[in-house]
Design an enzyme around this catalytic site. Structure first.
Site, PDB file in Angstrom:
ATOM      1  N   LYS A 206       0.844  -1.200   0.000  1.00  0.00           N
ATOM      2  CA  LYS A 206       0.000   0.000   0.000  1.00  0.00           C
ATOM      3  C   LYS A 206       0.879   1.250   0.000  1.00  0.00           C
ATOM      4  O   LYS A 206       0.700   2.153  -0.790  1.00  0.00           O
ATOM      5  CB  LYS A 206      -0.923  -0.034   1.229  1.00  0.00           C
ATOM      6  N   GLU A 212      10.401  -4.827   4.500  1.00  0.00           N
ATOM      7  CA  GLU A 212      10.435  -6.231   4.078  1.00  0.00           C
ATOM      8  C   GLU A 212      10.163  -6.334   2.577  1.00  0.00           C
ATOM      9  O   GLU A 212      10.892  -6.994   1.825  1.00  0.00           O
ATOM     10  CB  GLU A 212       9.370  -7.055   4.822  1.00  0.00           C
ATOM     11  N   GLY A 267      -4.941  -1.781   4.977  1.00  0.00           N
ATOM     12  CA  GLY A 267      -4.155  -2.919   4.494  1.00  0.00           C
ATOM     13  C   GLY A 267      -4.829  -4.259   4.741  1.00  0.00           C
ATOM     14  O   GLY A 267      -4.920  -5.119   3.863  1.00  0.00           O
ATOM     15  N   ARG A 268      -5.348  -4.447   5.951  1.00  0.00           N
ATOM     16  CA  ARG A 268      -5.946  -5.750   6.288  1.00  0.00           C
ATOM     17  C   ARG A 268      -7.355  -5.910   5.741  1.00  0.00           C
ATOM     18  O   ARG A 268      -8.005  -6.919   5.984  1.00  0.00           O
ATOM     19  CB  ARG A 268      -5.895  -5.955   7.807  1.00  0.00           C
ATOM     20  N   GLU A 353      -4.867  -6.735  14.711  1.00  0.00           N
ATOM     21  CA  GLU A 353      -4.333  -5.432  14.315  1.00  0.00           C
ATOM     22  C   GLU A 353      -5.451  -4.384  14.375  1.00  0.00           C
ATOM     23  O   GLU A 353      -5.197  -3.197  14.583  1.00  0.00           O
ATOM     24  CB  GLU A 353      -3.701  -5.492  12.913  1.00  0.00           C
ATOM     25  N   HIS A 384      -5.531 -33.275  17.400  1.00  0.00           N
ATOM     26  CA  HIS A 384      -4.420 -34.127  17.847  1.00  0.00           C
ATOM     27  C   HIS A 384      -3.261 -33.296  18.376  1.00  0.00           C
ATOM     28  O   HIS A 384      -2.141 -33.792  18.504  1.00  0.00           O
ATOM     29  CB  HIS A 384      -3.973 -35.026  16.692  1.00  0.00           C
ATOM     30  N   LYS A 512       9.320  -0.933  14.302  1.00  0.00           N
ATOM     31  CA  LYS A 512       9.906  -0.600  12.996  1.00  0.00           C
ATOM     32  C   LYS A 512      10.989   0.462  13.154  1.00  0.00           C
ATOM     33  O   LYS A 512      12.079   0.365  12.585  1.00  0.00           O
ATOM     34  CB  LYS A 512       8.824  -0.025  12.062  1.00  0.00           C
TER      35      LYS A 512
HETATM   36  O1  F6P Z   1       3.107  -2.965   9.737  1.00  0.00           O
HETATM   37  C1  F6P Z   1       1.747  -3.171   9.634  1.00  0.00           C
HETATM   38  C2  F6P Z   1       1.256  -2.868   8.254  1.00  0.00           C
HETATM   39  O2  F6P Z   1       1.189  -1.499   8.070  1.00  0.00           O
HETATM   40  C3  F6P Z   1      -0.074  -3.524   7.991  1.00  0.00           C
HETATM   41  O3  F6P Z   1      -1.131  -2.802   8.474  1.00  0.00           O
HETATM   42  C4  F6P Z   1      -0.031  -3.673   6.524  1.00  0.00           C
HETATM   43  O4  F6P Z   1      -0.990  -4.589   6.054  1.00  0.00           O
HETATM   44  C5  F6P Z   1       1.387  -4.128   6.320  1.00  0.00           C
HETATM   45  O5  F6P Z   1       2.130  -3.401   7.264  1.00  0.00           O
HETATM   46  C6  F6P Z   1       1.945  -3.934   4.947  1.00  0.00           C
HETATM   47  O6  F6P Z   1       1.915  -2.583   4.571  1.00  0.00           O
HETATM   48  P1  F6P Z   1       2.131  -2.171   3.059  1.00  0.00           P
HETATM   49  O7  F6P Z   1       1.031  -2.765   2.251  1.00  0.00           O
HETATM   50  O8  F6P Z   1       2.088  -0.663   3.060  1.00  0.00           O
HETATM   51  O9  F6P Z   1       3.464  -2.693   2.629  1.00  0.00           O
END
Ligand code: F6P
Length: 545
Positions: A206, A212, A267-268, A353, A384, A512
């Site tokens: 987003k 990452e 995002g979620r 979240e 199990h 972060k």
């Molecule tokens: O760190 C949490 C977050 O902001 C989530 O809310 C989001 O889904 C995820 O990181 C990834 O964010 P982006 O889509 O901006 O890379």
């Protein structure tokens, strides 16, 4: 908003909880022949049995009264009408517009967002069909065989969960891969399996700033260039999903190959947007749209059904009941479908979240416990592993059982046994087994006297452990869409009762920021001021290099 716990509605629930005491579900069923019909309902093709919960009709009356007292109906209307209910980020919350399958406009600041939503959806569909039909080809003119989605959190979990859930209708030439972790093992493991000339990378973020995703994307790009691809070929093998065109361009992806969305999509809550591109690629445009249809049907139900007969409202209120009045600090999600294996992980982000907060919308400390820990594994595997604790552990842990009535495979006997186990577990949790029943069972097995009595306490099940059972007609895109929308709205309902903002996530920021500083220190930069533990760990890592 007035105090939650001092409200008459909350106090009435507290008094009712005391009255209900430890009344056993066995007795509640025995006393009410109509309990199953009374406490079950159908919505958007899903069937919810909530009769195995510690409720009587009065409980539901009081819970819905609480929802009204907390302004749920007005809050729901505010969300659907594009009000900026995410106040800490000054954003509207309009994921429902992404699956608005009606002709009705959805207005944000006086402008209909639907033309833009439809435009992106049409581009996604065209692109997906181009790849699937083999019109979109790689730099050697071969067709695409592997899709690698690079994203994390909401830019990973939804597409990964849905592609697994809908594998039965996935394109047979396409293999889906999801790389999220910054651990190089994740990307390296996938790159070892794919050919650059036949791989399409979807870089989903987003913000297009998430470390990452940016790190994985940069490494994927370098791998592509080192393995036969040229700069000019990037356009055929890298597409982006983002709200941030500037950063996409800066990364080197042509914005013609970018699928956009908007800041009013959390995002979620984004798998319905361009973030769902991997789903459209895998299952095709029509199936992706069927998933939107299912979610839209649940949206209409949530928006229109009275609170007393509203599936997300009932599920949300039951969660509030257990969290607030039974001290239940976790909720187990038990999908009886291997294809839904990632649903618990998906719901962890969605619920935790969203509602893992301890201040109210106006910045005051919350008055009650909020989001429970969400966890789970598919049945029957969980049986199990950890079901022992659900049956005989010291905590009350409500369970959501989720099962498709029709299987997507031909192994009918497997499906019969799967569903039998699903129903059996909710029954066992509910009825339990009394000491007398255990005695009779042991005696029938030939045991008696002290040996028998010594075993009794170990083999007693208290029962009275609550669960919901959600039946899906099948594992179709439509059913999956309805299921996920159901949980989204359930989370919203709970946020309104608890008085919190479900749509921000400030709690992920601190880690972060600190990681950025520590990364510099691990690279040999000046060491910062730290507590002894953190300094010691940084020292240990530097010493190991
Ligand atoms: O760190 C949490 C977050 O902001 C989530 O809310 C989001 O889904 C995820 O990181 C990834 O964010 P982006 O889509 O901006 O890379």
């Amino acid at each position: 908003m007035t105090s939650l716990t001092n409200s008459n509605a909350w106090r009435a629930l507290a008094a009712h909880r005391d009255e209900l005491g430890e009344q056993h579900l066995r007795n509640l069923f025995a006393a009410d022949e109509g309990r199953f019909e009374r406490f079950s309902l159908r919505a958007a093709d899903l069937f919810l049995d909530y009769s195995k919960n510690r409720v009587v009709p009065r409980t539901l009356e009081l819970l819905t009264a609480l929802a009204r007292d907390r302004g749920l109906e007005a809050a729901r209307a505010a969300m659907f009408s594009g009000k900026r209910i995410n106040t800490t980020e000054d954003r509207a919350v309009l994921h429902v517009a992404l699956r608005n399958r009606s002709d009705a406009p959805v207005e944000l600041d006086g402008r209909d967002v639907m033309p833009a939503v439809r435009e992106v959806l049409a581009r996604m569909g065209d692109f997906a069909e181009g790849v699937r039909e083999g019109r979109w080809r790689g730099f050697t003119r071969e067709t695409i065989t592997d899709i690698v989605n690079i994203g994390i959190g909401g830019s990973d979990l939804g597409p990964a969960m849905a592609c697994q859930a809908l594998a039965a209708c996935g394109h047979e030439r396409l293999t889906m891969h999801f790389v999220s972790n910054i651990d190089g093992d994740h990307l390296a493991g996938v790159l070892a399996k794919v050919k650059p000339s036949r791989t399409l990378f979807v870089i989903a973020s987003k913000t297009f700033t998430t470390v990452e995703t940016m790190t994985n994307a940069a490494s994927a790009r370098a791998w592509f260039l080192a393995n036969g691809g040229s700069e000019a070929d990037i356009a055929k093998h890298f597409v982006a999903v983002s709200t941030n065109a500037e950063r996409v361009a800066a990364f080197g992806i042509d914005t013609a190959n970018m699928f956009g969305f908007w800041d009013w999509v959390g995002g979620r809550y984004s798998m319905w947007s361009a973030v769902g591109l991997p789903i459209a690629l895998y299952v095709g445009r029509d199936n992706f749209e069927a998933m939107l249809d299912g979610a839209h049907a649940m949206d209409r139900h949530f928006a229109e059904a009275p609170l007393e007969a509203n599936m997300p409202v009932i599920m949300g209120l039951l969660g509030v009941w257990y969290r607030g009045f039974f001290g239940a600090s976790s909720l187990s999600i038990a999908p009886y479908a291997q294809a839904l294996a990632r649903v618990p992980a998906y719901l962890q982000q969605l619920e935790m979240e969203s509602n893992g907060k301890s201040v109210t919308r106006d910045g005051k400390p919350v008055e009650t416990a909020t989001c429970p820990v969400i966890w789970g594994e598919p049945g029957t595997n969980g049986q199990h592993a950890f079901f022992q604790l659900l049956h005989q552990g010291t905590d009350l842990i409500p369970v959501d059982f989720i099962a498709p009535l029709a299987a997507s495979h031909d192994l009918a006997e497997h499906h019969r046994l799967l569903l039998a186990n699903c129903i059996a577990q909710s029954k066992a949790l509910m009825v339990g087994k009394t000491a007398d029943e255990v005695r009779a069972e042991l005696a029938a097995g030939g045991l008696s006297g002290e040996a028998l009595e010594a075993l009794v306490p170990h083999r007693v099940f208290p029962g009275n452990r609550p669960s919901n059972t959600l039946l899906l007609p099948d594992l179709s895109p439509r059913s999956l869409g309805a299921l996920i929308a159901l949980y989204e709205h359930k989370v919203f309902v709970q946020s309104v009762i608890w008085g919190i903002n479900a749509f921000d996530q400030w709690g992920v920021e601190l880690g972060k920021q600190i990681a950025t500083r520590i990364a510099g220190e691990l690279a040999g930069g000046t060491r910062g001021e730290h507590d002894a533990s953190t300094a010691g760990l940084i020292g240990a890592v530097r010493a190991a290099r």
